[in-house]
Design a protein around this motif. Sequence first.
Motif: not given
Length: 452
Positions: A391, A361-363, A326, A332, A393, A366, A329
């Motif tokens: 992930e 698609t999994e966070p 994405d 970010t 934050s 990251d 993402r």
Amino acid sequence: MSKSSQSFTCSSCGAAHRKWAGRCDACGAWNSIVEEAPLSAGPKALGAKGRTIALTDLATEEAAPPRASSGIEEFDRVLGGGLVPASAILVGGDPGIGKSTLLLQAAASFARHGVKCLYISGEEASAQVRMRAQRLGLTDAPVALGAETNLRDILTTLDAERPGLAIIDSIQTMWLDTVEAAPGSVSQVRAAAHELVTFAKKRGVAIILVGHVTKDGQIAGPRVVEHMVDTVLYFEGERGHQFRILRAVKNRFGPADEIGVFEMTGGGLSQVLNPSALFLSERGQASPGSAVFAGIEGTRPVLTEIQALVAPSPLGTPRRTVVGLDSGRLSTILAVLEARCGIPFTGLDVFLNVAGGMRVTEPAADLAVAAALVSAREDVAIPAETVLFGEISLSGALRPVGQTENRLKEAAKLGFSQAIAPSRSKLVAVEGMSVREMPDLTAFVGDMFGAG
Ligand code: TYD
Ligand code: MG
């Protein structure tokens, strides 16, 4: 037709509108609203009183549905463990991606396992389907073929034949003589799907509908059908790659997000039972910009390589090109790297890619994305035996993710010996894997790349 009996529907999300508009309020799609005749004039117009229906309570024990296996493991898994009788399944995908090939193979496989199969093609003549079957080596399978687009005739045939499974290729070519619209229009597609799904439930015939979708969902149809069926599968893949992924996006009889991996070969689709090995097969020595992500797709761990390239940009606004992830993402993660770790990407083009045409698609990806980005920027390779997950934050902290044990086991199986995971992950010792826990991104960057 009187004005009041007309209605407007968004062909992308299926929302009903009173009047035409350029943009659908419900999903935000432009130019997707089309006029159509309503399915029913409402209960008042029916006149006669209805019958009362038999009601049951919740306590009645219901046996788990008996499932039919196709023998194609990847296909059965995506269905949630096999085909449920009397269920309706939509298989969507870009034209030419291999839907007809997959379903002909599945039909042949089901037929060989004793399920009576009917394959109705509205796009190709029977001879064409037979030719394909010859090429795929399926001619010995007892599949009944039909080439037809008139739904009335198809339903009559299905009623007479009563197969266990009927495949309709594709729903966009089907038409009902009671609906005054061209085949492929939203009202035809919806009415045809409604008829077929109702038939499936009433007569206990499992039905697979094929639906074409373009990337932007422009061609009418499958989106409005999604609400009617029990299971929605998407067949996806990059045109240049031979890998194809069948993904469950909705499943009333099993887990969604389950994937089946296939490879398109000269002899049709062959299943890939160990996708991690395949996605990592082109990986050579550890090189800057490459990070291995230990991910989970549905119930299965899948390892993928995340690749990043960072280069000085000749443009005023540097490029951000993403394939398989994405793009929001990426923005970010770049912002967090800059704000929390002091690693700016201004003036640098960033290219990010998941190797092998996989879409992640999994966070939890990251951390691997951040690792690949910093590794590319600093020109420092991540050790080849390392996998990552976690992930990120907005504060820069790393958040634990689920199914750590499965991730670690899959990594160990493929010869990795070290994992980097967020602190407070519920870790279970896995033989051959040492895990380094990191509280936040700054600690990770400091540890892996020096002061950052
Ligand atoms: P097809 O199943 O017709 O796609 P769809 O039904 O989704 O439109 O697949 C078409 C493509 O698949 C076509 O470009 C050729 C390729 N193909 C192979 O590579 N090997 C094969 O054995 C077959 C049958 C098709
Ligand atoms: Mg086709």
